[in-house]
Design a protein around this motif. Structure first.
Motif, mmCIF file in Angstrom:
data_model
loop_
_atom_site.group_PDB
_atom_site.id
_atom_site.type_symbol
_atom_site.label_atom_id
_atom_site.label_comp_id
_atom_site.label_asym_id
_atom_site.label_seq_id
_atom_site.Cartn_x
_atom_site.Cartn_y
_atom_site.Cartn_z
ATOM 1 N N SER A 161 -0.461 -3.321 11.598
ATOM 2 C CA SER A 161 -0.097 -2.249 12.522
ATOM 3 C C SER A 161 -0.794 -2.503 13.850
ATOM 4 O O SER A 161 -2.019 -2.662 13.896
ATOM 5 C CB SER A 161 -0.544 -0.895 11.964
ATOM 6 O OG SER A 161 -0.608 0.072 12.987
ATOM 7 N N GLU A 167 4.286 -3.015 14.861
ATOM 8 C CA GLU A 167 3.685 -3.895 13.884
ATOM 9 C C GLU A 167 4.064 -5.329 14.223
ATOM 10 O O GLU A 167 5.009 -5.581 14.976
ATOM 11 C CB GLU A 167 4.143 -3.556 12.471
ATOM 12 C CG GLU A 167 5.643 -3.684 12.255
ATOM 13 C CD GLU A 167 6.081 -3.241 10.867
ATOM 14 O OE1 GLU A 167 6.692 -4.066 10.161
ATOM 15 O OE2 GLU A 167 5.806 -2.081 10.507
ATOM 16 N N GLU A 227 -2.911 1.815 13.998
ATOM 17 C CA GLU A 227 -2.959 2.969 13.086
ATOM 18 C C GLU A 227 -3.981 2.735 11.992
ATOM 19 O O GLU A 227 -4.615 3.678 11.528
ATOM 20 C CB GLU A 227 -1.585 3.201 12.465
ATOM 21 C CG GLU A 227 -0.641 3.999 13.338
ATOM 22 C CD GLU A 227 0.505 4.565 12.529
ATOM 23 O OE1 GLU A 227 0.374 5.711 12.047
ATOM 24 O OE2 GLU A 227 1.512 3.866 12.357
ATOM 25 N N TRP A 229 -3.490 -0.016 9.260
ATOM 26 C CA TRP A 229 -2.990 -0.542 7.998
ATOM 27 C C TRP A 229 -2.474 -1.962 8.164
ATOM 28 O O TRP A 229 -2.245 -2.452 9.263
ATOM 29 C CB TRP A 229 -1.894 0.347 7.412
ATOM 30 C CG TRP A 229 -0.749 0.658 8.348
ATOM 31 C CD1 TRP A 229 -0.601 1.764 9.124
ATOM 32 C CD2 TRP A 229 0.408 -0.162 8.603
ATOM 33 N NE1 TRP A 229 0.561 1.712 9.855
ATOM 34 C CE2 TRP A 229 1.208 0.532 9.540
ATOM 35 C CE3 TRP A 229 0.849 -1.392 8.129
ATOM 36 C CZ2 TRP A 229 2.423 0.035 10.013
ATOM 37 C CZ3 TRP A 229 2.053 -1.905 8.596
ATOM 38 C CH2 TRP A 229 2.831 -1.183 9.525
ATOM 39 N N ASN A 240 -1.007 -3.821 -0.130
ATOM 40 C CA ASN A 240 -1.148 -3.028 1.085
ATOM 41 C C ASN A 240 -2.604 -2.584 1.227
ATOM 42 O O ASN A 240 -3.284 -2.335 0.230
ATOM 43 C CB ASN A 240 -0.243 -1.790 1.028
ATOM 44 C CG ASN A 240 1.229 -2.138 0.963
ATOM 45 O OD1 ASN A 240 1.645 -3.176 1.474
ATOM 46 N ND2 ASN A 240 2.024 -1.282 0.337
ATOM 47 N N SER A 298 6.129 0.385 1.257
ATOM 48 C CA SER A 298 5.723 0.235 2.649
ATOM 49 C C SER A 298 4.207 0.327 2.781
ATOM 50 O O SER A 298 3.582 1.228 2.205
ATOM 51 C CB SER A 298 6.367 1.333 3.502
ATOM 52 O OG SER A 298 5.703 1.480 4.723
ATOM 53 N N LYS A 300 2.671 1.298 5.349
ATOM 54 C CA LYS A 300 2.415 2.566 6.028
ATOM 55 C C LYS A 300 2.366 3.706 5.013
ATOM 56 O O LYS A 300 1.528 4.606 5.117
ATOM 57 C CB LYS A 300 3.488 2.842 7.073
ATOM 58 C CG LYS A 300 3.293 4.161 7.805
ATOM 59 C CD LYS A 300 4.442 4.478 8.750
ATOM 60 C CE LYS A 300 4.462 3.544 9.937
ATOM 61 N NZ LYS A 300 5.459 3.989 10.957
ATOM 62 N N HIS A 301 3.261 3.665 4.007
ATOM 63 C CA HIS A 301 3.272 4.715 2.992
ATOM 64 C C HIS A 301 1.959 4.718 2.214
ATOM 65 O O HIS A 301 1.377 5.779 1.964
ATOM 66 C CB HIS A 301 4.451 4.503 2.039
ATOM 67 C CG HIS A 301 4.519 5.490 0.916
ATOM 68 N ND1 HIS A 301 5.064 6.746 1.063
ATOM 69 C CD2 HIS A 301 4.088 5.408 -0.368
ATOM 70 C CE1 HIS A 301 4.968 7.402 -0.077
ATOM 71 N NE2 HIS A 301 4.387 6.613 -0.962
ATOM 72 N N TYR A 304 -0.767 6.062 4.567
ATOM 73 C CA TYR A 304 -0.674 7.491 4.855
ATOM 74 C C TYR A 304 -1.199 8.337 3.694
ATOM 75 O O TYR A 304 -1.639 9.474 3.900
ATOM 76 C CB TYR A 304 0.766 7.865 5.180
ATOM 77 C CG TYR A 304 1.155 7.605 6.615
ATOM 78 C CD1 TYR A 304 0.339 6.851 7.454
ATOM 79 C CD2 TYR A 304 2.343 8.088 7.138
ATOM 80 C CE1 TYR A 304 0.699 6.602 8.765
ATOM 81 C CE2 TYR A 304 2.713 7.854 8.457
ATOM 82 C CZ TYR A 304 1.879 7.108 9.266
ATOM 83 O OH TYR A 304 2.238 6.857 10.571
#
Length: 848
Positions: A161, A167, A227, A229, A240, A298, A300-301, A304
């Protein structure tokens, strides 16, 4: 945002617990992945298997580098891992040890909690770096700290990110890294904190992304941020990863090798600052995520789930019914709050809903929002409005308080051992620590706003928060008394109370006595401190004698540092705001005698009357209030001090709406001249709730009238006397009475003597009358009959009550507040009643 709704259930979730102790290791089976954690020689994960595939190879570690030395967790044969929490949905493994070099010397201690969740390969890693062992009393010097995970995903494709919605993706070319230098994104700066941080911690600005020899993004722009990640993928396997709040946790980032090793750079090796100084007494915490999964998930998922954690929020009325927030059962709704702000000229204001953070703060900064716990305001705002940004901001700041401002003691007990090691608490730190270490700015005694922490804990379940809070309690108990011999508020020794220090100590003891798992130690000291405060009496002829004035209601605090010599002045924001607000943290069950709480609450009522009669009359309140001369309104004075707690208590104890109507015009100016966030304090919320509901009804049984609230003495047809024993008889005056309060005095009683601070005269002669609130309380009042017209009877042995009062406060005849029974005095009695607010129907709201 995904909303989940909880329904009523019949018990625990079904299925086996996730974690098992397997001897030298702990095994956690989530149903999707099987994790193995070593106890000794901790290497984060020994194995992570999904089916037949193991994502981990070789030996990982928590590593730190200092000069030419490398310190690692896997070199510690004495490290431990235990199952701290275990269930069919979640398990937590707590790991403790030291980062050691090849010679066995250690640099940092650490605690890592690893969270596992049913049905997923996702884990959360909470790492705390520690430098608080007396056996290694020194600042620590280091260059970098990383969590190293050697994986089987070699020659992988990575994703980083590089900002919100941005990204970059490529194959790892030998090595790739992302490095976050200083960024101003969501970061709140206080009093030059950034300049200090840059000098001591991270001179680099912006974001750097490099893959092999290719510079994808260079440093230089402080607005650049990630962000937080990233991911590595190979075939149908993916890991991840992320670091919570990475944009503000500089210098941090990620490093990847083409051999498959993932480094979570808690303190990045690419920081140009070397030889960073880590303070003694300090802990530092980071939260990370590792998700062993497939490319369909993801990054990002996964991130988050850490950055914006799942948490529950009940209807706001639930928190009030259960008195979950320091026993508070009266707070305005979000709509009422908004309406009230409009009424006082701040209709366009709402407390911030942005999840900002800070890492350095000058706690001693005077004025404004640092004179109260702003984070508690944000939690309350979230609970009644659902504004999650306020919750996250409060949580970020609580992390800063507990892991950026709290002193720790890892191998000793501060309270028991501290005085042995440091006889003066002003000389505890290693030489030059405050000038060199980036994390040496600890709380001071006067601005320690930590009472939000247990609320954050209950919303998150983060055990490290309460462990840290208990450490801070131990430290503050040590600090009490070590600067001045034989002087300690916590031990009930008051020479001359230091206004703000005493008030913060009082507040903290009340909070600790409610929320620590074993509060008995703090409850006993809370009772002791309240007892000693109750014993203090001021003296018109002695400017050095602190304490209560039972005619006018104020509490005199001489040590404000700015009063004229031989004169009595109070700083209003200390004596009428900070001191009484400390009582908000106390509930009746803190005390082993309910009259403790009733007595002290009555003294607060005296302060409320003093504030209403003498302070509010000045329109703008002066910073310094002369107690023995007339004060006048100053056109150039724009000070307003928060009296909402006292005004709320005044209304609650009397039902007199003057407390609400007289103070309401001041609140708009308070929010203008102090800070608008004060509109969200729990005391303000209580005031607004009372302002709109007006549901307190109180009165006196058979009051004689003409200002008197008593029902007379034995000459009254309702009172008979036999020696020191008086029997009172009355008829229940109204339906729905909730409680009675019985008091007596040697002279007739009035609601208050009503002192005019300009004419220096009382409405009622203080030699001939007593304030009801200052008269002696009686225990064991009868439970009220529900219906009006019912007979009530109650017998009071005056001599016995006085003896119990002296015993309760450990008084001797040398104390100014000692009670002595006089058989020649015919005592007067008053009975106050308060209606149950649920009995009232259809009370109108005041006009807007």
């Amino acid at each position: 945002m995904t909303q989940l709704h909880l329904t009523n259930g019949t018990g625990n979730s079904k299925g086996p617990n996730l974690a098992r102790d397997t001897g030298a290791t702990i095994t956690v089976d989530t149903g999707v992945a099987v994790f193995t954690v070593k106890k000794a020689h901790f290497n984060v994960f020994e194995s992570v298997r999904i089916g037949d595939f193991d994502y981990v190879r070789g030996t990982g570690a928590i590593t730190a580098r200092s000069g030419t030395s490398t310190y690692a967790s896997h070199r510690d044969p004495m490290s431990t891992a235990v199952i701290e929490e275990n269930g069919p949905v979640k398990a937590v493994v707590k790991c403790d040890g030291h980062l050691k070099n090849e010679s066995g010397e250690w640099l940092f201690g650490y605690t890592m909690r690893i969270y596992f969740y049913r049905g997923t390969g996702r884990t959360r890693l909470d790492l705390i770096l520690k430098n608080a062992s007396y056996s290694s009393y020194s600042m620590k010097v280091f260059d970098s700290v990383q969590v190293e995970i050697p994986t089987t995903l070699s020659s992988s494709v990575f994703i980083f990110s590089t900002g919100p919605g941005k990204e970059m993706c490529a194959e790892v070319d030998s090595s790739a890294y992302l490095y976050q230098g200083y960024s101003n994104y969501k970061y709140l700066e206080y009093m030059g904190g950034v300049d200090m941080f840059k000098e001591r911690l991270v001179p680099d600005v912006g974001l750097s992304v490099v893959n092999g020899s290719k510079i994808i993004k260079g440093l230089g722009n402080e607005a650049d941020h990630t962000e937080g990640w990233g991911a590595v993928s190979k075939g149908d396997r993916r890991i991840n990863f992320g670091i919570r709040n990475l944009y503000g946790m500089w210098p941090a980032g990620f490093t990847l090798s083409d051999k498959g090793t993932i480094f979570l750079d808690v303190y990045s090796p690419y920081n140009s600052k070397k030889g960073i100084k880590f303070a003694f007494f300090a802990h530092d915490k980071r939260q990370m995520v590792l998700d062993f999964t497939t490319p369909e998930t993801s990054p990002k998922h996964s991130f988050y789930s850490l950055q914006y954690p799942l948490f529950g929020r009940a209807n706001f009325s639930h928190y009030l019914r259960t008195k979950a927030i320091y026993g508070e059962d009266r707070m305005a709704s979000d709509k009422e709050t908004r309406n009230f702000f409009a009424l006082v000229g701040h209709g366009n204001y709402e407390i911030s809903n942005v999840d900002s953070l800070r890492r350095y703060y000058c706690w001693g900064m005077g004025g404004g929002p640092n004179q109260y716990d702003l984070q508690l305001c944000k939690y309350i705002h979230f609970l009644r409005s659902g504004k999650s940004g306020a919750f996250l901001s409060a949580l970020n700041d609580d992390h800063h308080k507990m892991f950026g401002s709290t002193p720790y003691s890892d191998d000793f007990n501060f309270y028991k051992d501290g005085v042995t090691y440091w006889s003066n608490n002003n000389n505890t730190y290693p030489e030059n620590q405050g000038k060199e270490a980036f994390n040496a700015k600890f709380f001071d005694d006067e601005h320690s706003h930590d009472i939000s922490v247990p609320i954050g804990y209950f919303l998150t379940g983060d055990e490290s928060m309460m462990e840290a809070w208990a450490e801070y309690a131990e430290y503050t108990a040590y600090r009490q008394g070590t600067s001045v011999p034989n002087w300690s508020y916590y031990e009930g020794v008051f020479k001359r109370p230091m206004p703000r220090v005493m008030s913060r100590a009082l507040r903290r003891l009340g909070a600790l006595s409610q929320y620590l798992k074993d509060p008995s130690y703090y409850r006993s000291r809370a009772r002791l401190m309240v007892r000693q405060i109750h014993r203090l009496r001021s003296d018109r002829l002695d400017d050095m004698k602190d304490g209560w004035d039972l005619d006018r209601g104020f509490f005199y605090l001489s040590r404000d540092g700015s009063r004229p010599k031989y004169e009595r002045w109070n700083k209003l924001f200390m004596a009428n705001d900070i001191l009484p607000n400390s009582l908000w943290c106390y509930q009746p069950d803190v005390f082993d005698d309910p009259l403790y709480y009733e007595d002290f609450e009555d003294f607060m009522l005296g302060m409320a009357w003093h504030s209403l009669d003498e302070v509010l009359d000045l329109v703008h309140q002066p910073y310094l209030f002369d107690l023995d001369k007339a004060n006048f309104y100053d056109e150039e004075c724009t000070a307003e001090y928060p009296l909402t707690f006292l005004m709320s208590l005044g209304y609650e104890k009397t039902g007199d709406e003057i407390f609400l109507t007289a103070y309401q015009p001041h609140i708009g100016r308070l929010m203008t001249y102090q800070s608008r966030e004060r509109g969200y304090t729990p005391y303000m919320s209580r005031f607004v709730d009372y302002y709109y509901h007006r549901d307190v009804v109180a009165g006196y049984v058979d009051a004689i009238g003409d200002g008197r609230v008593d029902m007379g003495n034995s000459s009254s047809p309702r009172i008979t006397r036999q020696g020191s024993s008086y029997t009172l008889n009355w008829i229940t005056p109204k339906d729905g009475i909730e409680s009675y309060q019985v008091k007596y005095a040697p002279v007739p009683m009035v609601e208050r003597l009503h002192f005019d601070q300009r004419t220096r005269a009382f409405q009622y002669d203080s030699e001939r009358y007593d304030n009801f609130w200052a008269s002696l309380n009686v225990a064991g009042e009868p439970s009220p009959s529900f219906r009006a017209g019912s007979p009530e009877t109650f017998t009071v042995d005056v001599a016995k009550v006085m003896a119990q009062y002296n015993q309760r406060y450990e008084l001797t005849d040398e104390d100014s507040c000692y009670q002595s029974y006089d058989p020649d005095v015919d005592y007067y009695f008053a009975v106050k009643y308060v209606l149950n607010p649920h009995h009232l129907q259809g009370l109108p709201c005041p006009p807007n």
